[in-house]
Design a protein around this motif. Sequence first.
Motif, mmCIF file in Angstrom:
data_model
loop_
_atom_site.group_PDB
_atom_site.id
_atom_site.type_symbol
_atom_site.label_atom_id
_atom_site.label_comp_id
_atom_site.label_asym_id
_atom_site.label_seq_id
_atom_site.Cartn_x
_atom_site.Cartn_y
_atom_site.Cartn_z
ATOM 1 N N PHE A 30 40.280 -75.586 64.844
ATOM 2 C CA PHE A 30 41.535 -76.289 64.563
ATOM 3 C C PHE A 30 41.353 -77.795 64.691
ATOM 4 O O PHE A 30 42.060 -78.567 64.042
ATOM 5 C CB PHE A 30 42.646 -75.839 65.529
ATOM 6 N N SER A 31 40.417 -78.234 65.531
ATOM 7 C CA SER A 31 40.241 -79.672 65.755
ATOM 8 C C SER A 31 39.541 -80.356 64.583
ATOM 9 O O SER A 31 39.529 -81.578 64.505
ATOM 10 C CB SER A 31 39.453 -79.911 67.047
ATOM 11 N N LEU A 32 38.939 -79.582 63.670
ATOM 12 C CA LEU A 32 38.187 -80.243 62.597
ATOM 13 C C LEU A 32 38.768 -80.023 61.198
ATOM 14 O O LEU A 32 38.254 -80.561 60.237
ATOM 15 C CB LEU A 32 36.710 -79.836 62.653
ATOM 16 N N ILE A 33 39.862 -79.246 61.082
ATOM 17 C CA ILE A 33 40.426 -79.059 59.737
ATOM 18 C C ILE A 33 41.180 -80.320 59.287
ATOM 19 O O ILE A 33 41.556 -81.153 60.099
ATOM 20 C CB ILE A 33 41.357 -77.824 59.664
ATOM 21 N N LEU A 91 27.426 -81.557 59.303
ATOM 22 C CA LEU A 91 28.308 -80.534 59.856
ATOM 23 C C LEU A 91 29.471 -81.217 60.574
ATOM 24 O O LEU A 91 29.268 -82.202 61.274
ATOM 25 C CB LEU A 91 27.541 -79.653 60.844
ATOM 26 N N PRO A 92 30.690 -80.705 60.444
ATOM 27 C CA PRO A 92 31.858 -81.403 60.993
ATOM 28 C C PRO A 92 32.120 -81.067 62.462
ATOM 29 O O PRO A 92 31.643 -80.059 62.981
ATOM 30 C CB PRO A 92 33.004 -80.859 60.129
ATOM 31 N N GLY A 145 45.263 -79.360 46.823
ATOM 32 C CA GLY A 145 44.407 -79.927 47.868
ATOM 33 C C GLY A 145 43.345 -78.941 48.311
ATOM 34 O O GLY A 145 43.397 -77.757 47.972
ATOM 35 N N ARG A 146 42.377 -79.446 49.085
ATOM 36 C CA ARG A 146 41.336 -78.567 49.612
ATOM 37 C C ARG A 146 41.962 -77.522 50.541
ATOM 38 O O ARG A 146 42.892 -77.816 51.288
ATOM 39 C CB ARG A 146 40.301 -79.382 50.389
ATOM 40 N N ILE A 147 41.434 -76.320 50.486
ATOM 41 C CA ILE A 147 41.960 -75.228 51.311
ATOM 42 C C ILE A 147 40.982 -74.957 52.453
ATOM 43 O O ILE A 147 39.777 -74.780 52.233
ATOM 44 C CB ILE A 147 42.150 -73.944 50.474
ATOM 45 N N GLU A 148 41.493 -74.940 53.681
ATOM 46 C CA GLU A 148 40.688 -74.579 54.849
ATOM 47 C C GLU A 148 40.802 -73.071 55.044
ATOM 48 O O GLU A 148 41.909 -72.539 55.163
ATOM 49 C CB GLU A 148 41.198 -75.301 56.103
ATOM 50 N N VAL A 149 39.665 -72.381 55.064
ATOM 51 C CA VAL A 149 39.668 -70.923 55.218
ATOM 52 C C VAL A 149 38.974 -70.587 56.532
ATOM 53 O O VAL A 149 37.784 -70.863 56.701
ATOM 54 C CB VAL A 149 38.934 -70.233 54.045
ATOM 55 N N ILE A 150 39.722 -70.010 57.472
ATOM 56 C CA ILE A 150 39.180 -69.683 58.800
ATOM 57 C C ILE A 150 39.189 -68.165 58.953
ATOM 58 O O ILE A 150 40.221 -67.524 58.751
ATOM 59 C CB ILE A 150 40.020 -70.315 59.923
ATOM 60 N N ALA A 151 38.038 -67.593 59.296
ATOM 61 C CA ALA A 151 37.942 -66.134 59.379
ATOM 62 C C ALA A 151 37.048 -65.734 60.539
ATOM 63 O O ALA A 151 36.153 -66.471 60.936
ATOM 64 C CB ALA A 151 37.374 -65.575 58.071
ATOM 65 N N ASN A 152 37.310 -64.530 61.081
ATOM 66 C CA ASN A 152 36.381 -64.018 62.084
ATOM 67 C C ASN A 152 35.236 -63.285 61.382
ATOM 68 O O ASN A 152 35.134 -63.283 60.163
ATOM 69 C CB ASN A 152 37.097 -63.186 63.160
ATOM 70 N N TYR A 153 34.338 -62.670 62.143
ATOM 71 C CA TYR A 153 32.998 -62.355 61.634
ATOM 72 C C TYR A 153 32.970 -61.541 60.339
ATOM 73 O O TYR A 153 32.508 -62.021 59.299
ATOM 74 C CB TYR A 153 32.179 -61.665 62.734
#
Length: 412
Positions: A315-318, A250-251, A392-400
């Motif tokens: 944000f610190s791990l993307i 886990l990152p 490139g890899r896509i970072e997807v950030i979402a709420n619940y």
Amino acid sequence: MAGNSDPLTPRAKLAVTAGKAVAAASRAAGRGSGSVIGGRVALKLDPDLLARLAQNLDVTLVSATNGKTTTTRLIAEALKAAGPVVSNALGANMPAGITSALAGGSESKFGVIEVDEKYLAGVARDTDPKCIALLNLSRDQLDRAAETRMLAENWREGLAGTKAVIVANCDDPLVVWAASSSPNVIWVAAGQMWKDDAWSCPSCGGVMQRPGDDWFCGECGFRRPTPSWVLSGDHVLDPHGSAWPIHLQLPGRANKANAASSAAVAAVFGVPPQVALERMYQVQAVAGRYDVVQFQGRDLRLLLAKNPAGWLETFSLIDPPPAPVILSVNARGADGTDTSWLWDVDYTRLTGHPIFVLGDRKLDLAVRLEVANQHFQVCDSLDQAVQMCPPGRIEVIANYTAFQDLRRRVGN
């Protein structure tokens, strides 16, 4: 259960059977896992069922604003070294979901239970836990959760004099204040990235002083306790001063903090840090979080962030710019319907990333990003956003609920 005589009365057995039947019907109808509705039915038939199911288990409760589900999973993996474990691994963390989970663990020795912050005191009364892990408290679901100090007050009153060993984060003043009413506390220096809910003293209301990693109230003397477990870079230091490497799939720093607290909990049950931390390495994803999935020929990493503290950690791990980032925000019942928390998130941390915005409240998010001078595009669907993303890899950030929508779309 745990080799003891069966503690379940005929009424309790009926309640368990009925709950499982309702849960199975709910799953068959495609309405999710059924654990909550099954638990509700079971508790209607036997209001004492949760206490009965827990009475032959060594129970650990885990509560926090962020990191509950992951930490619950890490502790469960560690304790499997000492015996069978039952856990509410899918995150149904109110009494009905917890009851449903425990009903499926009749042969288990340990119960590792994630608990919603508002229900912690009541669940602790019912389950008589051996250990309670308190990780952090920050603003969340502003329309219905009490402000953080009131939650800390509920914990403090509800846990006063408890027989449980409390494993608590000494870097969060609200957690320290809540835990300080308990006679047996193990302090863990797990860190605190988000500090905006802890600038006033929870004890007297005075202004907190925060030199370096320390904190104290200049007015009443309330201060950071000395930890016996310490997260130090990629290691956790145990109470004897030995450093144990943390190897996680886990990152991020937040998950190292979760692992440090989990190692402290495991030690309460006699599992040594080396064994506990080795077992945690097996965890690759938690209820879809951190999973990398293939979608339309692209790699998408799915990240859950439900509140300002969670977004800051995420944000610190993307991946660094120019990795594309998709943001999705809903404001349905399970999310909290108030989106004013978006203004507490520092979106300037995304400068240099191409940003694509989705979700029911994409326009609220767009206004916030505009004010933060970010370059973004509003999209109607995940499919459209992915097609517009550069390589490139896509970072997807979402709420619940946005996260659940995305998981369904990518077939995860």
